[in-house]
Design a protein around this motif. Structure first.
Motif, PDB file in Angstrom:
ATOM      1  N   LYS A 115      39.904 -36.222  47.859  1.00 34.86           N
ATOM      2  CA  LYS A 115      38.785 -37.114  48.023  1.00 34.86           C
ATOM      3  C   LYS A 115      37.569 -36.953  47.086  1.00 34.86           C
ATOM      4  CE  LYS A 115      36.010 -35.158  51.834  1.00 34.86           C
ATOM      5  NZ  LYS A 115      34.612 -35.201  51.333  1.00 34.86           N
ATOM      6  N   LEU A 116      37.675 -35.622  47.095  1.00 36.55           N
ATOM      7  CA  LEU A 116      36.206 -35.532  45.863  1.00 36.55           C
ATOM      8  C   LEU A 116      36.968 -35.609  44.557  1.00 36.55           C
ATOM      9  CD1 LEU A 116      33.524 -34.308  45.654  1.00 36.55           C
ATOM     10  CD2 LEU A 116      34.310 -32.180  45.667  1.00 36.55           C
ATOM     11  N   LYS A 117      38.106 -35.217  44.428  1.00 39.99           N
ATOM     12  CA  LYS A 117      38.696 -35.485  42.844  1.00 39.99           C
ATOM     13  C   LYS A 117      38.719 -36.894  42.485  1.00 39.99           C
ATOM     14  CE  LYS A 117      41.970 -32.848  41.712  1.00 39.99           C
ATOM     15  NZ  LYS A 117      43.334 -32.149  41.897  1.00 39.99           N
ATOM     16  N   ALA A 118      38.984 -37.729  43.455  1.00 39.39           N
ATOM     17  CA  ALA A 118      39.072 -39.228  43.312  1.00 39.39           C
ATOM     18  C   ALA A 118      37.793 -39.785  42.585  1.00 39.39           C
ATOM     19  CB  ALA A 118      39.283 -39.864  44.283  1.00 39.39           C
ATOM     20  N   ARG A 119      36.416 -39.259  42.828  1.00 39.09           N
ATOM     21  CA  ARG A 119      35.233 -39.673  42.238  1.00 39.09           C
ATOM     22  C   ARG A 119      34.815 -38.957  41.279  1.00 39.09           C
ATOM     23  NH1 ARG A 119      32.805 -37.908  47.056  1.00 39.09           N
ATOM     24  NH2 ARG A 119      31.253 -36.278  46.787  1.00 39.09           N
ATOM     25  N   LEU A 120      35.513 -37.974  40.406  1.00 34.28           N
ATOM     26  CA  LEU A 120      34.750 -36.901  39.719  1.00 34.28           C
ATOM     27  C   LEU A 120      35.440 -37.261  38.347  1.00 34.28           C
ATOM     28  CD1 LEU A 120      34.842 -33.598  41.832  1.00 34.28           C
ATOM     29  CD2 LEU A 120      32.631 -35.204  41.238  1.00 34.28           C
ATOM     30  N   THR A 121      34.869 -36.578  37.213  1.00 37.31           N
ATOM     31  CA  THR A 121      35.638 -36.608  36.167  1.00 37.31           C
ATOM     32  C   THR A 121      35.168 -34.947  35.568  1.00 37.31           C
ATOM     33  OG1 THR A 121      33.341 -37.299  34.737  1.00 37.31           O
ATOM     34  CG2 THR A 121      35.279 -38.878  35.189  1.00 37.31           C
ATOM     35  N   GLY A 122      36.279 -34.491  34.815  1.00 35.04           N
ATOM     36  CA  GLY A 122      36.033 -32.998  34.496  1.00 35.04           C
ATOM     37  C   GLY A 122      37.321 -32.446  33.919  1.00 35.04           C
ATOM     38  N   ASN A 123      37.208 -31.310  33.193  1.00 39.89           N
ATOM     39  CA  ASN A 123      38.372 -30.896  32.673  1.00 39.89           C
ATOM     40  C   ASN A 123      38.896 -29.666  33.655  1.00 39.89           C
ATOM     41  OD1 ASN A 123      36.441 -28.946  32.158  1.00 39.89           O
ATOM     42  ND2 ASN A 123      36.911 -29.027  29.872  1.00 39.89           N
ATOM     43  N   ASN A 124      38.086 -29.370  34.711  1.00 38.26           N
ATOM     44  CA  ASN A 124      38.407 -28.127  35.758  1.00 38.26           C
ATOM     45  C   ASN A 124      38.807 -28.519  37.020  1.00 38.26           C
ATOM     46  OD1 ASN A 124      35.784 -29.052  36.456  1.00 38.26           O
ATOM     47  ND2 ASN A 124      35.160 -26.857  36.378  1.00 38.26           N
ATOM     48  N   LEU A 125      39.030 -29.928  37.216  1.00 34.16           N
ATOM     49  CA  LEU A 125      39.354 -30.377  38.471  1.00 34.16           C
ATOM     50  C   LEU A 125      40.475 -29.696  39.347  1.00 34.16           C
ATOM     51  CD1 LEU A 125      38.619 -34.067  38.194  1.00 34.16           C
ATOM     52  CD2 LEU A 125      37.073 -32.393  38.662  1.00 34.16           C
ATOM     53  N   ASP A 126      41.327 -29.194  38.529  1.00 37.72           N
ATOM     54  CA  ASP A 126      42.555 -28.595  39.255  1.00 37.72           C
ATOM     55  C   ASP A 126      42.361 -26.866  39.255  1.00 37.72           C
ATOM     56  OD1 ASP A 126      43.960 -30.838  39.790  1.00 37.72           O
ATOM     57  OD2 ASP A 126      44.432 -30.796  37.613  1.00 37.72           O
ATOM     58  N   LYS A 127      41.117 -26.336  38.831  1.00 33.58           N
ATOM     59  CA  LYS A 127      40.833 -24.909  38.962  1.00 33.58           C
ATOM     60  C   LYS A 127      40.672 -24.503  40.584  1.00 33.58           C
ATOM     61  CE  LYS A 127      40.584 -24.214  34.346  1.00 33.58           C
ATOM     62  NZ  LYS A 127      41.668 -24.044  33.879  1.00 33.58           N
ATOM     63  N   THR A 128      40.300 -23.169  40.570  1.00 33.26           N
ATOM     64  CA  THR A 128      40.033 -22.603  42.041  1.00 33.26           C
ATOM     65  C   THR A 128      38.341 -22.632  42.156  1.00 33.26           C
ATOM     66  OG1 THR A 128      42.003 -21.260  42.070  1.00 33.26           O
ATOM     67  CG2 THR A 128      40.224 -20.806  43.493  1.00 33.26           C
ATOM     68  N   PHE A 129      37.793 -22.764  43.055  1.00 35.31           N
ATOM     69  CA  PHE A 129      36.310 -23.096  43.255  1.00 35.31           C
ATOM     70  C   PHE A 129      35.881 -22.132  44.460  1.00 35.31           C
ATOM     71  CE2 PHE A 129      37.450 -26.622  40.721  1.00 35.31           C
ATOM     72  CZ  PHE A 129      36.174 -26.917  39.983  1.00 35.31           C
ATOM     73  N   PHE A 130      35.064 -21.383  44.392  1.00 34.96           N
ATOM     74  CA  PHE A 130      34.092 -20.992  45.552  1.00 34.96           C
ATOM     75  C   PHE A 130      33.640 -22.035  46.347  1.00 34.96           C
ATOM     76  CE2 PHE A 130      33.846 -17.082  42.856  1.00 34.96           C
ATOM     77  CZ  PHE A 130      34.426 -16.274  43.742  1.00 34.96           C
ATOM     78  N   LYS A 131      33.920 -22.583  47.482  1.00 31.35           N
ATOM     79  CA  LYS A 131      33.369 -23.363  48.440  1.00 31.35           C
ATOM     80  C   LYS A 131      32.305 -22.825  49.219  1.00 31.35           C
ATOM     81  CE  LYS A 131      34.779 -26.692  52.031  1.00 31.35           C
ATOM     82  NZ  LYS A 131      35.817 -27.194  52.601  1.00 31.35           N
ATOM     83  N   ILE A 132      30.951 -23.317  49.148  1.00 38.84           N
ATOM     84  CA  ILE A 132      30.125 -22.890  50.066  1.00 38.84           C
ATOM     85  C   ILE A 132      29.636 -24.170  50.880  1.00 38.84           C
ATOM     86  CG2 ILE A 132      27.835 -21.853  50.170  1.00 38.84           C
ATOM     87  CD1 ILE A 132      28.064 -20.472  47.315  1.00 38.84           C
TER      88      ILE A 132
END
Length: 175
Positions: free
Chosen positions: A86-103
């Motif tokens: 749901k977040l990726k659907a409204r974003l643009t970026g070349n790192n959308l499939d990477k791993t993130f720290f979610k806080i």
């Protein structure tokens, strides 16, 4: 433009230390609970530490200002994730499939009222629901910090009660 100082820190230790300091100095009536879904040895990342502290203050301050509770609780949950669809659907970026720290910051306040159609827009400069003081820059500062780290922000109402603010910082230094 001034050089931005980044330092490699343990995100878990940093969050615990800084929120304890902020609670003591600015948010005496705030209860903070930590939930970590990662181990301390996988929590290292290079971060603009002064800006990170400002972000923590702004997020906690937002919770306090939008609370009608005597006992305000903020739960801070740290995990390593891939971005939700749901977040990726409204974003643009070349790192959308990477791993993130979610806080994830979840409070037990009033949540976003009906005037907040798309809560993720609260990160825009000058966005505010206040009728009085405040210019709506607190969460845009959070967004700027997260953007400088090639990360993303999200916000929505909690299931029962309260608001959720999430920041996603790329896990670039996973060990």
């Amino acid at each position: 433009r001034a050089e931005i100082y980044k330092k490699k820190i343990n995100i878990l230790d940093y969050l615990k230390d800084k929120t304890a300091m902020l609670k003591k100095t600015s948010f005496k009536n705030l209860e903070i609970q930590f939930e970590s879904k990662i181990s301390a040895n996988e929590a290292h990342e290079e971060i603009e530490i002064e800006s990170f502290t400002t972000c923590l203050f702004n997020i906690l301050n937002n919770s306090v200002e939008n609370s009608s509770e005597d006992k305000l609780l903020v739960i801070i949950e740290v995990s390593k994730v891939h971005l939700p669809e749901k977040l990726k659907a409204r974003l643009t970026g070349n790192n959308l499939d990477k791993t993130f720290f979610k806080i994830k910051f979840t409070d037990n306040g009033k949540g976003f009222g009906p005037e907040v159609i798309r809560p993720h827009e609260i990160f825009q400069p000058f966005w505010t629901t206040k009728k009085t003081v405040g210019v709506g820059l607190g969460l845009s500062v959070v967004h700027g910090f997260v953007s400088r780290h090639n990360g993303y922000t999200d916000a929505y109402n909690a299931h029962q009660k309260g608001a959720v603010i999430e920041i996603y910082l790329p896990a670039t230094h996973s060990e």
